[in-house]
Design a protein around this motif. Structure first.
Motif, short mmCIF file in Angstrom:
data_model
loop_
_atom_site.label_atom_id
_atom_site.label_comp_id
_atom_site.label_asym_id
_atom_site.label_seq_id
_atom_site.Cartn_x
_atom_site.Cartn_y
_atom_site.Cartn_z
N GLY A 196 0.71 -1.17 0.08
CA GLY A 196 -0.18 0.00 -0.13
C GLY A 196 0.94 1.27 0.10
O GLY A 196 0.35 2.12 -0.31
N SER A 197 2.13 1.04 0.41
CA SER A 197 2.85 2.35 0.22
C SER A 197 3.55 2.46 -0.92
O SER A 197 4.59 2.19 -1.50
N ARG A 198 2.71 3.11 -1.97
CA ARG A 198 2.80 2.99 -3.42
C ARG A 198 4.19 3.96 -3.70
O ARG A 198 4.71 4.13 -4.57
N HIS A 199 4.25 4.94 -2.74
CA HIS A 199 5.34 5.96 -2.86
C HIS A 199 6.66 5.66 -2.60
O HIS A 199 7.39 6.62 -2.75
N ALA A 200 6.74 4.51 -1.69
CA ALA A 200 8.14 4.28 -1.44
C ALA A 200 8.98 4.21 -2.54
O ALA A 200 8.51 3.48 -3.81
N VAL A 201 10.23 4.62 -2.45
CA VAL A 201 11.01 4.89 -3.52
C VAL A 201 12.48 3.99 -3.52
O VAL A 201 12.81 4.10 -2.14
N GLY A 202 12.78 3.20 -4.20
CA GLY A 202 14.05 2.63 -4.33
C GLY A 202 14.06 1.57 -3.09
O GLY A 202 15.05 1.27 -2.34
N VAL A 203 12.87 1.00 -2.85
CA VAL A 203 12.87 0.00 -1.59
C VAL A 203 13.50 -1.43 -2.14
O VAL A 203 13.00 -1.83 -3.10
N GLU A 204 14.54 -1.92 -1.61
CA GLU A 204 15.02 -3.33 -1.95
C GLU A 204 14.40 -4.19 -0.95
O GLU A 204 14.18 -3.86 0.33
N GLN A 205 14.45 -5.41 -1.09
CA GLN A 205 14.06 -6.56 -0.32
C GLN A 205 15.28 -6.50 0.41
O GLN A 205 16.42 -6.71 0.04
N PRO A 206 15.33 -6.34 1.61
CA PRO A 206 16.28 -6.43 2.83
C PRO A 206 16.85 -7.77 2.93
O PRO A 206 16.37 -8.67 3.17
N SER A 207 18.15 -7.52 2.60
CA SER A 207 18.82 -8.83 2.53
C SER A 207 20.02 -8.61 2.68
O SER A 207 20.60 -7.49 2.68
N GLY A 208 20.98 -9.64 2.94
CA GLY A 208 22.33 -9.29 2.96
C GLY A 208 22.85 -8.68 4.41
O GLY A 208 21.76 -8.36 5.17
N PHE A 209 24.06 -9.21 4.63
CA PHE A 209 24.61 -8.97 6.29
C PHE A 209 24.34 -7.21 6.38
O PHE A 209 24.11 -7.06 7.64
N ARG A 210 24.67 -6.35 5.44
CA ARG A 210 24.56 -5.11 6.18
C ARG A 210 23.40 -4.44 6.37
O ARG A 210 23.29 -3.63 7.58
N TYR A 211 22.36 -5.12 5.96
CA TYR A 211 20.87 -4.40 6.48
C TYR A 211 20.84 -5.02 7.83
O TYR A 211 20.57 -4.42 8.59
N TRP A 212 20.92 -6.37 8.33
CA TRP A 212 20.76 -6.99 9.41
C TRP A 212 21.58 -6.12 10.38
O TRP A 212 21.39 -6.09 11.65
N LEU A 213 22.95 -6.00 9.92
CA LEU A 213 23.70 -5.44 10.94
C LEU A 213 23.29 -4.05 11.12
O LEU A 213 23.46 -3.65 12.49
N GLY A 214 22.74 -3.19 10.32
CA GLY A 214 22.43 -1.73 10.39
C GLY A 214 21.21 -1.88 11.50
O GLY A 214 21.19 -1.21 12.22
N LEU A 215 20.14 -2.92 11.25
CA LEU A 215 19.14 -2.84 12.11
C LEU A 215 19.69 -3.31 13.75
O LEU A 215 19.28 -2.74 14.55
N GLY A 216 20.58 -4.09 13.94
CA GLY A 216 21.12 -4.56 15.07
C GLY A 216 21.92 -3.48 15.90
O GLY A 216 21.67 -3.21 16.86
N VAL A 217 22.69 -2.67 14.92
CA VAL A 217 23.28 -1.48 15.35
C VAL A 217 22.28 -0.42 16.11
O VAL A 217 22.42 0.29 16.71
N ALA A 218 21.43 -0.15 15.32
CA ALA A 218 20.37 0.90 15.51
C ALA A 218 19.55 0.31 16.80
O ALA A 218 19.68 1.34 17.71
N LEU A 219 19.17 -0.74 17.13
CA LEU A 219 18.56 -1.13 18.10
C LEU A 219 19.52 -1.10 19.33
O LEU A 219 19.33 -0.67 20.47
N GLY A 220 20.79 -1.65 19.05
CA GLY A 220 21.90 -1.50 20.11
C GLY A 220 22.13 -0.07 20.67
O GLY A 220 22.28 0.05 21.94
N LEU A 221 22.27 0.96 19.69
CA LEU A 221 22.90 2.11 20.12
C LEU A 221 21.52 2.98 20.87
O LEU A 221 22.01 3.57 21.63
#
Lengths: 582, 202
Positions: A196-221
């Motif tokens: 439903g978020s038709r306006h989202a731009v450049g959204v990639e399927q989160p995959s790969g180590f960098r995305y999950w690392l980013g999520l963990g770092v954001a949560l942790g910090l």
């Protein structure tokens, strides 16, 4: 009739010419800019401008109540690591992680500035991180326009802007919070087929180590600054469950989370938790019970019972009414931001209702932001949490609030562009006026932007005796400088050979760090023996010693937020109007 | 097939643009402050004051020499650290600096201390404080000729001590110096070793 017809044709022709010109400029820009949207370039220019302004004005901001304890805490955490992991008594009981404080302690080892200015440098950098996260979140939901407008709405919120330089707790947490929301939103947007978020731009399927690392770092910090950041994990799990249930209801797909998602999520959550432990000796000793106990402590902080103001009434911070937080948000945020936020929520409700009727995907990314804004204060209200200093402890919900406002504005503008171009021009004009007005407010209140109150509330002049305004102490920097110069200007001979005693409300540190050594701090118990009284507005302190000569004051928005009085000189009593300035 | 390939290609292009934009935005947002901070570290002015602290409880111990930016100290329970763990109630100290003026000036100086302190210019005593526990201020306007002048302060702590030397070079209230912003015609530099720590300017 013929005249109005001619005018109508002329207007139509002008409109067409403007549209052709814009289209030609856009094509030319696309060719020159390598496909980079012009609004993104504007965003980059905004970031650069904000950074420059921050650097230039950094030294104007005074120290605040929370800075000294956080500096001490950072030193203790550093000593914990350098002295072989031996926690001191207070370190074992600390209810907060030391993410920001440990970084500041390390920075002080190489900084050419004093400890407070070094703190402010790091605070400004972390604030920029928060602005970047807000921009990314807005861009994720509503494209380049959403990113730019979210950034503008946030940076033009004076109460948030003013805290960016000298708040070592609430702004770093806000930065972690908005980045956590960004990563969760990416996951939600990419999860199902078109949610439903038709306006989202450049959204990639989160995959790969960098995305999950980013999520963990954001949560942790985020959690390393305040354990309440754990709420991000609740959002993550809660919304994944909601989407799964939604897919089952709409499409008949069994509600489950695939293994390919489950393990990375678990890994990010555990990684974030581990990162939090690194900065928090108490939690390192007891990784589960420690943070849980800390969360309980901060949720019901009854150890601290400070009087607080609400609509002219002095209340105990342990017993504030349910509308304490909503009232402060209503009076301290710009009116347009509030209006856009509420409009975005209303439109989202209507759209969700339609989606439910038509079995179309719901805009879960947007509902994540609504939850991020409403759940924390809702929780505090339900738990009857101790509340004081207005909305300071909930500054972290301002970025997602601004994203809803800004991204919502962008979506509405885009929707109207095709159908009602005149309305778009009107919206643009309103936005331009808003930007001008808020920039003016930021300049007018500098460096005390945090005491901004919107026009609907009557402004600062009306709010100064009815709400908490200058409670953090940063005004003492300006007040002390004015007092010193005024005494030097009026009595140089005496100045050169006198140690002046100054009494005042607030921390002794406000006086010892801001006044030169020939001005000596005197406690309020012995104020009658002092030469001067210097104080901010908190706790009714401006009302004391009103019969003494006013030496200088700090004024903003037509109101006095700090005064210095000569205690040696009484002024003649005279009839005063009821709402006289000090 | 071609249509799907076109859609996929458009998505990749959008993603590529998005990544590029994100990098630029991050650079614009996050680089200026660290760059400015790094520049400030590299261009940190040399500390103008040479300070030597002695433990009066152990007079034979060598003094601790420290470079300091300003002569402005205040010790109490929350701030008890003197150099090298010396007892804040039992120490003496000496500060030296060189003040270079391009023209004659009348400069207000103030010596603020709780303890015993003496301020000298070119070996001549100008201001003195003798106070055991009360913080005392003594000052005056002193005329200095152009050239390099040796400023020194001798201090002996008592009680919870405090010591500051303040001056005004711009008409504003005296402050501990040197100030961060340079003042035309005024230069404060770290003294050299030996018996002539402030040689005349060439």
């Amino acid at each position: 009739m013929a005249l109005s017809s001619k005018a109508g044709h002329g207007l139509q022709s002008l409109r067409e010419r403007v549209a052709r010109l814009l289209e030609a400029s856009s094509r030319r820009w696309q060719a020159l800019g390598g496909g980079v949207p012009f609004l993104d370039v504007l965003s980059c220019l905004c970031f650069a401008s904000i950074a420059v302004v921050m650097i230039v004005t950094l030294k104007d901001y005074g120290l605040t109540y929370d800075e000294e304890p956080h500096i001490q805490y950072g030193e203790r955490v550093l000593r914990f690591y350098t002295d072989g992991f031996q926690p001191s008594g207070t370190l074992s009981r600390s209810a907060y992680g030391g993410g920001f404080d440990l970084c500041a302690a390390l920075l002080r080892r190489i900084s050419p500035f004093d400890e407070y200015l070094t703190n402010h440098v790091l605070a400004a950098f972390v604030a920029q991180l928060g602005l970047l996260g807000t921009w990314r979140l807005g861009r994720l939901l509503a494209g380049p326009a959403g990113g730019l407008l979210s950034l503008l709405f946030l940076v033009l919120t004076p109460v948030y802007y003013g805290h960016q330089f000298n708040n070592p707790k609430d702004i770093p947490f806000a930065a972690g919070y908005v980045w956590g929301l960004y990563f969760i939103a990416r996951l939600l947007l990419a999860r199902g087929p078109g949610d439903g978020s038709r306006h989202a731009v450049g959204v990639e399927q989160p995959s790969g180590f960098r995305y999950w690392l980013g999520l963990g770092v954001a949560l942790g910090l985020g959690m390393s600054v305040r354990v309440g950041g754990a709420i991000l994990m609740l959002y993550l799990l809660g919304f994944i469950v909601l989407i799964s249930l939604d897919e089952r209801w709409r499409l008949g797909i069994p509600a489950r989370i695939s293994r390919s998602m489950l393990w990375p999520i678990a890994g990010s959550v555990l990684g974030g938790w581990a990162l939090m432990l690194v900065f928090w000796p108490r939690a390192l000793k007891d990784p589960v019970q420690g943070p849980a106990a800390a969360l309980e402590t901060v949720s019901r902080y009854t150890a601290y019972d400070s009087p607080t103001l609400l609509r002219g009434q002095t209340l105990s911070s342990n017993h504030v009414p349910w509308d304490y937080l909503p009232s402060y948000f209503l009076v301290q945020l710009p009116e347009l931001t509030l209006a856009c936020f509420m409009a975005a929520c209303a439109v989202l409700c209507v759209q969700t209702f339609r989606c439910l009727r038509q079995r179309r995907p719901i805009a879960w990314g947007w509902w994540l932001l609504v939850a991020a804004v409403l759940v924390p204060p809702g929780y505090a209200i339900v738990r009857h949490s101790t509340l004081y200093n207005g909305l300071r402890h909930f500054l972290f919900i301002v970025p997602p609030l601004c994203v809803l406002a800004g991204a919502g504005w962008a979506v509405v503008t885009r929707t109207l562009a095709g159908r009602r171009p005149n309305w778009v021009i009107a919206l643009g004009a309103v936005l331009g006026l808003f930007v001008f007005d808020q920039v003016h407010a930021l300049v007018l209140y500098h460096p005390h932007q945090q005491v901004f109150f919107n026009r609907a509330s009557g402004g600062l002049r009306s709010a100064v005796e009815r709400y908490e305004t200058e409670y953090y102490g940063s005004v003492y920097r300006e007040l002390a400088a004015q007092l010193v110069e005024e005494v030097w200007r009026t009595d140089r001979v005496r100045y050169l050979n006198t140690t002046f005693d100054v009494a005042g409300c607030g921390s002794k540190l406000f006086f010892t760090r801001n006044l030169p050594l020939n001005f000596q701090y005197q406690s309020m118990r012995h104020a009658n023996e002092a030469d001067f009284y210097a104080s901010y507005v908190r706790d009714g302190c401006l009302k004391r010693f009103r019969d003494r000569r006013l030496v200088t004051q700090v004024e903003r928005g037509g109101a006095s937020i700090a005064v210095a009085r000569d205690l040696r000189q009484r002024i003649a009593r005279r009839a005063r109007p009821k709402r006289a300035l000090p | 097939m071609t249509e799907h390939a076109g859609v996929a290609s458009t998505r990749e292009t959008q993603a590529g643009v998005s990544r590029r934009v994100t990098r630029w935005a991050a650079a614009c947002a996050l680089l200026p402050i660290p760059l400015w901070f790094g520049w400030a570290i590299l261009h940190e002015p040399a500390s103008a004051w040479r300070a030597e602290f002695r433990n009066t409880a152990a007079p034979s111990a060598p003094g601790v020499i420290v470079a300091e930016r300003k002569l402005d100290h205040y010790w109490d329970r929350s701030n008890p650290d003197v150099a090298d763990g010396i007892d804040p109630h039992a120490f003496s100290a000496r500060w030296d600096t060189c003040l270079e003026l391009t023209e004659a000036r009348e400069i207000p100086f103030m010596l603020v201390a709780s303890g015993r302190a003496r301020f000298e210019i070119d070996g001549e005593e100008k201001l003195a404080v003798a106070s055991d526990t009360t913080r005392t201020t003594t000052g005056g306007v002193l005329r200095l000729e152009p050239g390099v002048h040796h400023l020194s302060v001798d201090f002996s702590a008592s009680g919870w001590p405090s010591i500051a030397l303040q001056a005004s070079f711009d008409g504003r209230a005296p402050r501990a110096f040197p100030a961060a912003a340079p003042i035309p015609g005024v230069r404060v530099t770290h003294p050299g070793p030996g018996t002539q720590p402030c040689p005349p300017a060439p």
